[in-house]
Design an enzyme around this catalytic site. Sequence first.
Site, PDB file in Angstrom:
ATOM      1  N   ASP A 151     -46.003  39.081 -24.146  1.00  0.00           N
ATOM      2  CA  ASP A 151     -45.587  38.481 -22.890  1.00  0.00           C
ATOM      3  C   ASP A 151     -44.109  38.141 -23.019  1.00  0.00           C
ATOM      4  O   ASP A 151     -43.632  37.821 -24.119  1.00  0.00           O
ATOM      5  CB  ASP A 151     -46.356  37.184 -22.626  1.00  0.00           C
ATOM      6  CG  ASP A 151     -47.820  37.418 -22.262  1.00  0.00           C
ATOM      7  OD1 ASP A 151     -48.272  38.577 -22.298  1.00  0.00           O
ATOM      8  OD2 ASP A 151     -48.507  36.426 -21.951  1.00  0.00           O
ATOM      9  N   HIS A 160     -48.305  42.614 -30.288  1.00  0.00           N
ATOM     10  CA  HIS A 160     -49.247  43.704 -30.488  1.00  0.00           C
ATOM     11  C   HIS A 160     -48.522  45.037 -30.620  1.00  0.00           C
ATOM     12  O   HIS A 160     -47.360  45.170 -30.230  1.00  0.00           O
ATOM     13  CB  HIS A 160     -50.217  43.765 -29.293  1.00  0.00           C
ATOM     14  CG  HIS A 160     -51.029  42.522 -29.107  1.00  0.00           C
ATOM     15  ND1 HIS A 160     -52.398  42.503 -29.265  1.00  0.00           N
ATOM     16  CD2 HIS A 160     -50.673  41.243 -28.782  1.00  0.00           C
ATOM     17  CE1 HIS A 160     -52.847  41.271 -29.048  1.00  0.00           C
ATOM     18  NE2 HIS A 160     -51.817  40.495 -28.746  1.00  0.00           N
ATOM     19  N   SER A 198     -40.368  33.017 -29.199  1.00  0.00           N
ATOM     20  CA  SER A 198     -38.981  33.381 -29.483  1.00  0.00           C
ATOM     21  C   SER A 198     -38.597  34.642 -28.737  1.00  0.00           C
ATOM     22  O   SER A 198     -38.711  34.706 -27.526  1.00  0.00           O
ATOM     23  CB  SER A 198     -38.763  33.543 -30.989  1.00  0.00           C
ATOM     24  OG  SER A 198     -37.395  33.646 -31.258  1.00  0.00           O
TER      25      SER A 198
END
Length: 298
Positions: free
Chosen positions: A108, A164, A265
């Site tokens: 995300d 991922h 981050s």
Amino acid sequence: MTPTTATPSSSALTRLRDRLLLQEDLNFLLTNRVPRLALTRFMGWFSQIENPLVRAASIAVWRACTDIDLSDAQEQRFKSLHAMFTRALKPGARPVAMDPEVLASPCDGIVGACGAVDGTRLFQAKGFPYEIGELFGDAEAARPWHGGQYVTLRLTSAMYHRFHAPHTGTVEQLRYLSGDTWNVNPIALKRIERLFCRNERAVLRMRLAGGHPIALVPVAAILVASIRLHFKDTLLHLRTLGAQPVDCAAPFTKGQEMGWFEHGSTIIVFAPKGFALAEGIAEGARIRMGQALMRLPG
């Protein structure tokens, strides 16, 4: 079911929070002109306290200060603040674009600077260039991405913090680079030159099933200087000294979890010439893990 509405006090707190965060000088002072390394180490310890009172109070404060959404979290009760930060999601919460011609977003994030690498130069913000070789810690290791494509993905503290595999392939090499913990928000990126090259980071070199090389560069930040990788039995953090590249042979399928930040981050994704940004990928766009990020050549 009656919709839940914010109370006047919570709305006022949110407005006050947003006004303070939009004051660039104050934001920069509070998030950078502090003992960053010491504060980061303290936060790493404090966030893992499992005392019920400490846990409840710290989670309540964090939720009041961010727009965190836990509705898609696999667990709804957390044993610590750290457990909330590193939460897993419910199955199916992040559909993955399985088209083999698409490189999916590994996380995300909010899209920052992106586009073509200008020879060896790219940008963290308008007017703030840096050299890809310095980011990688080795000019020769960065050569495959000269003139290629890159996308900067910033994870806010409220977002899902796991990352991922963007495509089926194998991680061939890991390099850890010790560094500082500057905040990586847009305010800091407009003030600190070569910020990504200064901060703690890892460089993951991956080869896709079709043979194309790509690279993921997770960059740590204040309160977040810990990167966990499933395929290496180690925690990369501030107390880890810089190391030589480590050869790997870690296979991943598209969408498989690779690791996580302790809080949130930035990840910078690199692809060689011939790749192109997917539709809608532009600075300021919000993207979720699994959505199309780039298209493969041809």
